[in-house]
Write a protein that holds these residues in place. Sequence first.
Motif, PDB file in Angstrom:
ATOM      1  N   VAL A   1     -96.127   5.108  12.831  1.00  0.00           N
ATOM      2  CA  VAL A   1     -96.437   5.626  14.176  1.00  0.00           C
ATOM      3  C   VAL A   1     -95.678   4.845  15.246  1.00  0.00           C
ATOM      4  N   THR A   2     -95.533   3.541  15.072  1.00  0.00           N
ATOM      5  CA  THR A   2     -94.779   2.726  16.021  1.00  0.00           C
ATOM      6  C   THR A   2     -93.301   3.113  16.001  1.00  0.00           C
ATOM      7  N   GLU A   3     -92.762   3.274  14.795  1.00  0.00           N
ATOM      8  CA  GLU A   3     -91.347   3.646  14.654  1.00  0.00           C
ATOM      9  C   GLU A   3     -91.063   5.016  15.260  1.00  0.00           C
ATOM     10  N   THR A   4     -91.963   5.960  15.067  1.00  0.00           N
ATOM     11  CA  THR A   4     -91.739   7.326  15.566  1.00  0.00           C
ATOM     12  C   THR A   4     -92.262   7.526  16.988  1.00  0.00           C
ATOM     13  N   GLU A   5     -92.965   6.514  17.518  1.00  0.00           N
ATOM     14  CA  GLU A   5     -93.563   6.599  18.857  1.00  0.00           C
ATOM     15  C   GLU A   5     -94.407   7.860  19.009  1.00  0.00           C
ATOM     16  N   SER A   6     -95.167   8.175  17.952  1.00  0.00           N
ATOM     17  CA  SER A   6     -95.921   9.429  17.947  1.00  0.00           C
ATOM     18  C   SER A   6     -97.362   9.302  18.411  1.00  0.00           C
ATOM     19  N   GLY A   7     -97.853   8.088  18.609  1.00  0.00           N
ATOM     20  CA  GLY A   7     -99.242   7.943  19.041  1.00  0.00           C
ATOM     21  C   GLY A   7     -99.761   6.551  18.783  1.00  0.00           C
ATOM     22  N   ARG A   8    -101.068   6.465  18.484  1.00  0.00           N
ATOM     23  CA  ARG A   8    -101.722   5.172  18.266  1.00  0.00           C
ATOM     24  C   ARG A   8    -102.542   5.206  16.991  1.00  0.00           C
ATOM     25  N   ILE A   9    -102.562   4.073  16.293  1.00  0.00           N
ATOM     26  CA  ILE A   9    -103.461   3.854  15.155  1.00  0.00           C
ATOM     27  C   ILE A   9    -104.550   2.906  15.630  1.00  0.00           C
ATOM     28  N   LEU A  10    -105.785   3.251  15.338  1.00  0.00           N
ATOM     29  CA  LEU A  10    -106.927   2.393  15.666  1.00  0.00           C
ATOM     30  C   LEU A  10    -107.667   2.073  14.377  1.00  0.00           C
TER      31      LEU A  10
ATOM     32  N   ALA B   1     -99.719  10.891  20.767  1.00  0.00           N
ATOM     33  CA  ALA B   1     -99.395  10.545  22.153  1.00  0.00           C
ATOM     34  C   ALA B   1     -99.742  11.685  23.104  1.00  0.00           C
ATOM     35  N   GLU B   2     -99.589  12.931  22.622  1.00  0.00           N
ATOM     36  CA  GLU B   2     -99.896  14.087  23.473  1.00  0.00           C
ATOM     37  C   GLU B   2    -101.383  14.163  23.820  1.00  0.00           C
ATOM     38  N   ARG B   3    -102.234  13.723  22.906  1.00  0.00           N
ATOM     39  CA  ARG B   3    -103.683  13.823  23.125  1.00  0.00           C
ATOM     40  C   ARG B   3    -104.252  12.596  23.821  1.00  0.00           C
ATOM     41  N   LEU B   4    -103.535  11.477  23.776  1.00  0.00           N
ATOM     42  CA  LEU B   4    -104.032  10.261  24.410  1.00  0.00           C
ATOM     43  C   LEU B   4    -102.886   9.534  25.104  1.00  0.00           C
ATOM     44  N   PRO B   5    -102.387  10.098  26.181  1.00  0.00           N
ATOM     45  CA  PRO B   5    -101.312   9.414  26.894  1.00  0.00           C
ATOM     46  C   PRO B   5    -101.879   8.217  27.676  1.00  0.00           C
TER      47      PRO B   5
ATOM     48  N   LEU C   1    -113.932   6.525  22.861  1.00  0.00           N
ATOM     49  CA  LEU C   1    -113.018   7.631  23.130  1.00  0.00           C
ATOM     50  C   LEU C   1    -113.776   8.948  23.123  1.00  0.00           C
ATOM     51  N   HIS C   2    -113.435   9.819  24.037  1.00  0.00           N
ATOM     52  CA  HIS C   2    -114.068  11.134  24.140  1.00  0.00           C
ATOM     53  C   HIS C   2    -113.128  12.230  23.660  1.00  0.00           C
ATOM     54  N   VAL C   3    -112.223  11.859  22.767  1.00  0.00           N
ATOM     55  CA  VAL C   3    -111.312  12.801  22.146  1.00  0.00           C
ATOM     56  C   VAL C   3    -111.354  12.504  20.644  1.00  0.00           C
ATOM     57  N   ALA C   4    -111.394  13.549  19.854  1.00  0.00           N
ATOM     58  CA  ALA C   4    -111.415  13.349  18.398  1.00  0.00           C
ATOM     59  C   ALA C   4    -110.034  12.901  17.938  1.00  0.00           C
ATOM     60  N   PRO C   5    -109.970  12.076  16.898  1.00  0.00           N
ATOM     61  CA  PRO C   5    -108.659  11.688  16.389  1.00  0.00           C
ATOM     62  C   PRO C   5    -107.986  12.867  15.693  1.00  0.00           C
ATOM     63  N   ASP C   6    -106.676  12.839  15.660  1.00  0.00           N
ATOM     64  CA  ASP C   6    -105.931  13.859  14.907  1.00  0.00           C
ATOM     65  C   ASP C   6    -106.133  13.647  13.409  1.00  0.00           C
ATOM     66  N   LEU C   7    -106.135  12.367  12.993  1.00  0.00           N
ATOM     67  CA  LEU C   7    -106.342  11.970  11.602  1.00  0.00           C
ATOM     68  C   LEU C   7    -107.460  10.946  11.561  1.00  0.00           C
ATOM     69  N   ALA C   8    -108.423  11.157  10.663  1.00  0.00           N
ATOM     70  CA  ALA C   8    -109.502  10.187  10.435  1.00  0.00           C
ATOM     71  C   ALA C   8    -109.441   9.749   8.980  1.00  0.00           C
ATOM     72  N   VAL C   9    -109.596   8.445   8.751  1.00  0.00           N
ATOM     73  CA  VAL C   9    -109.587   7.898   7.402  1.00  0.00           C
ATOM     74  C   VAL C   9    -110.885   7.132   7.184  1.00  0.00           C
ATOM     75  N   GLU C  10    -111.573   7.469   6.116  1.00  0.00           N
ATOM     76  CA  GLU C  10    -112.787   6.756   5.716  1.00  0.00           C
ATOM     77  C   GLU C  10    -112.593   6.208   4.315  1.00  0.00           C
TER      78      GLU C  10
END
Length: 189
Positions: A59-68, A96-100, A108-117
């Motif tokens: 995600v850092t390399e592609t600058e596509s968003g954030r990992i939490l 990045a589009e959903r959480l600029p 956060l009041h937005v659901a993640p695009d990807l969730a991992v459990e």
Amino acid sequence: MVLEKQFVSAEDFLEIVEQPDYDNRKVELVEGEIVDMPLPNPIHAAILATLATKLNNFVTETESGRILVGDAPFVLKRNVEGRDTLRGLDIAYISAERLPGKLPRSPLHVAPDLAVEIISPSNKAEDIEKKIEQLFDAGTSLIWIVYPDLQRVAVHASDGTFKLKESDTLSGGDVLPGFEVLVSDIFPS
């Protein structure tokens, strides 16, 4: 006398968990009720570190968003009766589009695009199924459920669910195009 059950809102939950009684507890808010969550074991932690690192590097390399990581809180449902749902996730990706901009200090009041459990021995199947449903209802597109004991990953997406074994490749699909990792590479040897 019949006592009416009291439900906790997301705002009240955040105040409650700041109390000393909650210092050493890990909890979530599920439909207005505070639920204790078990502490992870070392295998869980190792899988979390490995997969989160691989995702974060991509995600850092592609600058596509954030990992939490670390059970970042997400408000998945608001309810007028105070039966809010605030869940923590082992790993979450938000595009990045959903959480600029900057991340907030509050849930956060937005659901993640990807969730991992990552499944722990104390996880109950009913709760995992409920969490998957809540995530999809909130707008999550892709969910990975990692099973350490089986060394498998269940992939939940809008087009269905499928299970991957060690020799399979886990892919980011439409959510993280280009991300791939061999399932065996996320489990400690």
